[in-house]
Write a protein that holds these residues in place. Sequence first.
Motif, mmCIF file in Angstrom:
data_model
loop_
_atom_site.group_PDB
_atom_site.id
_atom_site.type_symbol
_atom_site.label_atom_id
_atom_site.label_comp_id
_atom_site.label_asym_id
_atom_site.label_seq_id
_atom_site.Cartn_x
_atom_site.Cartn_y
_atom_site.Cartn_z
ATOM 1 N N GLY A 230 0.809 -1.215 0.000
ATOM 2 C CA GLY A 230 0.000 0.000 0.000
ATOM 3 C C GLY A 230 0.837 1.258 0.000
ATOM 4 O O GLY A 230 0.550 2.207 -0.729
ATOM 5 N N PHE A 231 1.879 1.287 0.817
ATOM 6 C CA PHE A 231 2.742 2.465 0.881
ATOM 7 C C PHE A 231 3.330 2.773 -0.489
ATOM 8 O O PHE A 231 3.288 3.927 -0.955
ATOM 9 N N GLN A 232 3.886 1.774 -1.136
ATOM 10 C CA GLN A 232 4.607 2.005 -2.385
ATOM 11 C C GLN A 232 3.675 2.456 -3.508
ATOM 12 O O GLN A 232 3.944 3.448 -4.197
ATOM 13 N N VAL A 233 2.581 1.718 -3.712
ATOM 14 C CA VAL A 233 1.767 2.003 -4.888
ATOM 15 C C VAL A 233 1.014 3.328 -4.761
ATOM 16 O O VAL A 233 0.875 4.070 -5.751
ATOM 17 N N VAL A 234 0.538 3.656 -3.574
ATOM 18 C CA VAL A 234 -0.220 4.897 -3.426
ATOM 19 C C VAL A 234 0.704 6.108 -3.442
ATOM 20 O O VAL A 234 0.362 7.159 -4.004
ATOM 21 N N PHE A 235 1.880 5.989 -2.857
ATOM 22 C CA PHE A 235 2.837 7.090 -2.953
ATOM 23 C C PHE A 235 3.150 7.401 -4.418
ATOM 24 O O PHE A 235 3.125 8.563 -4.848
ATOM 25 N N GLY A 364 1.819 6.342 2.692
ATOM 26 C CA GLY A 364 2.438 6.712 1.428
ATOM 27 C C GLY A 364 1.871 7.991 0.854
ATOM 28 O O GLY A 364 2.611 8.854 0.358
ATOM 29 N N ALA A 365 0.550 8.143 0.931
ATOM 30 C CA ALA A 365 -0.082 9.342 0.389
ATOM 31 C C ALA A 365 0.199 10.561 1.256
ATOM 32 O O ALA A 365 0.627 11.613 0.763
ATOM 33 N N PHE A 366 -0.025 10.414 2.578
ATOM 34 C CA PHE A 366 0.093 11.570 3.456
ATOM 35 C C PHE A 366 1.549 11.999 3.647
ATOM 36 O O PHE A 366 1.885 13.185 3.506
ATOM 37 N N TRP A 382 11.111 8.209 -1.162
ATOM 38 C CA TRP A 382 11.614 7.157 -2.053
ATOM 39 C C TRP A 382 12.498 6.187 -1.288
ATOM 40 O O TRP A 382 12.431 4.963 -1.473
ATOM 41 N N GLU A 383 13.347 6.711 -0.415
ATOM 42 C CA GLU A 383 14.257 5.860 0.362
ATOM 43 C C GLU A 383 13.485 4.959 1.318
ATOM 44 O O GLU A 383 13.831 3.785 1.513
ATOM 45 N N ILE A 384 12.435 5.497 1.918
ATOM 46 C CA ILE A 384 11.586 4.687 2.790
ATOM 47 C C ILE A 384 10.941 3.556 1.989
ATOM 48 O O ILE A 384 10.865 2.404 2.454
ATOM 49 N N ALA A 385 10.471 3.871 0.782
ATOM 50 C CA ALA A 385 9.835 2.861 -0.063
ATOM 51 C C ALA A 385 10.803 1.726 -0.401
ATOM 52 O O ALA A 385 10.412 0.554 -0.452
ATOM 53 N N ILE A 386 12.057 2.068 -0.642
ATOM 54 C CA ILE A 386 13.068 1.044 -0.937
ATOM 55 C C ILE A 386 13.281 0.134 0.274
ATOM 56 O O ILE A 386 13.281 -1.103 0.160
#
Length: 410
Positions: A230-235, A364-366, A382-386
């Motif tokens: 969820g975090f990755q795709v919505v961000f 991810g959105a907020f 981006w770094e968090i997503a990785i």
Amino acid sequence: MTSSTSKPSLSINQVLIYGGLMVTLSMGIRHGFGLFNLPITVANGWERETFALTIALQNLIWGAVQPITGALADRYGALKIMVAGGILYALGLAGMAVSTDALNFTLAGGLLIGLAQTATTYSMIYGILGRNVPADKRVWAMGIAAAAGSFGQFLMIPVEQGFLSFFGAQDALLLLALMASLMIPTAFMLREKNFSHHHQLGDQTIKEALGEAITNPSFRLLTLGYFVCGFQVVFIAVHLAPYLKDLSAVYPDVGAPVVATSALALIGLFNIFGTYSAGMLGQRFPKKYLLSGIYLGRSIAIIGFLVLPLSPITTYIFAAIMGYLWLSTIPLTNGIVAQIFGVKYLTMLSGLVFFSHQLGSFCGAFFGGYLFDKTGSYLIVWEIAIALGVFAFLVNLPVKERALVRVANA
């Protein structure tokens, strides 16, 4: 574990065609919300955090209420739930169109559409699918349904960009509200005429099913991994377009609206192939290894996107790779849930694990908007997503896909 003895009331074709149409509309419309980010915030003089909060709230409500909506659908059938969802979706889009203050915009786009999505997206369709499709074809059928949602994302991006270009943000949202109303007649095509709550697993109660899932280690690991999805795709869906616009001063070619629109459309296009492939492969190989590979692949793709010189070509390549991995987690995750626990409470349990997905979506959105406003850059997000992708790669490896063995009541 006992098997179903009730005769399905819907054919596989009915479930796939009309269930696919439902998620095509629901997922397709929401996939284009990122295109409205800059037009709406600029027109109303809002910061990006306002729009990001609306989408974040939408995802949070979607996730928090999904288990409740799923439990109601498992108990009483999905028809009335889906009809209500179609109505709320149309009202939410219309409310976004006419709102001139941030609170009303957030209530319409966050609350109403968040509630609508609990009734019109994958968890609802997968519950119907689980009751009407044989187990040996279930993950494949889930992949087909997910591919239909992916086609909706591919289809709706140019449609929504066209609406924006020709009619402006307000009228574009009203047109989308009309499209959302098509979910109402679609729901009637998915009516299960001989629906019975007691068709499987004896007299297990909702409380027992919840306790069984929450105490299951594999269910908890799936839940943790789904947060990352969820975090990755919505961000990316919400913030990719403004990210490219911000960097147009350094990389002028990426600032044109067509680049962001094409990238989001490519995500939807390759998502079709990715979700279908996941459904096919999930019938033949351990689904946990496929899930781990998807999450690791996303992290590698993001690293490449950040390291390579930014251009329309590198953006499109990134979008294609991410698109292939985008919703591939859905048929695999739900397939494991069905394999472990059966289908009597599949809508509810899918909604429960999906709540974690939506917590990730909220973050991810907020935090995409919040951290940008604080730092002037998306780099830290981006770094968090990785890092989260690597985490999800690891937590899915110990998942056990074996069906639970239950002792029948006397």
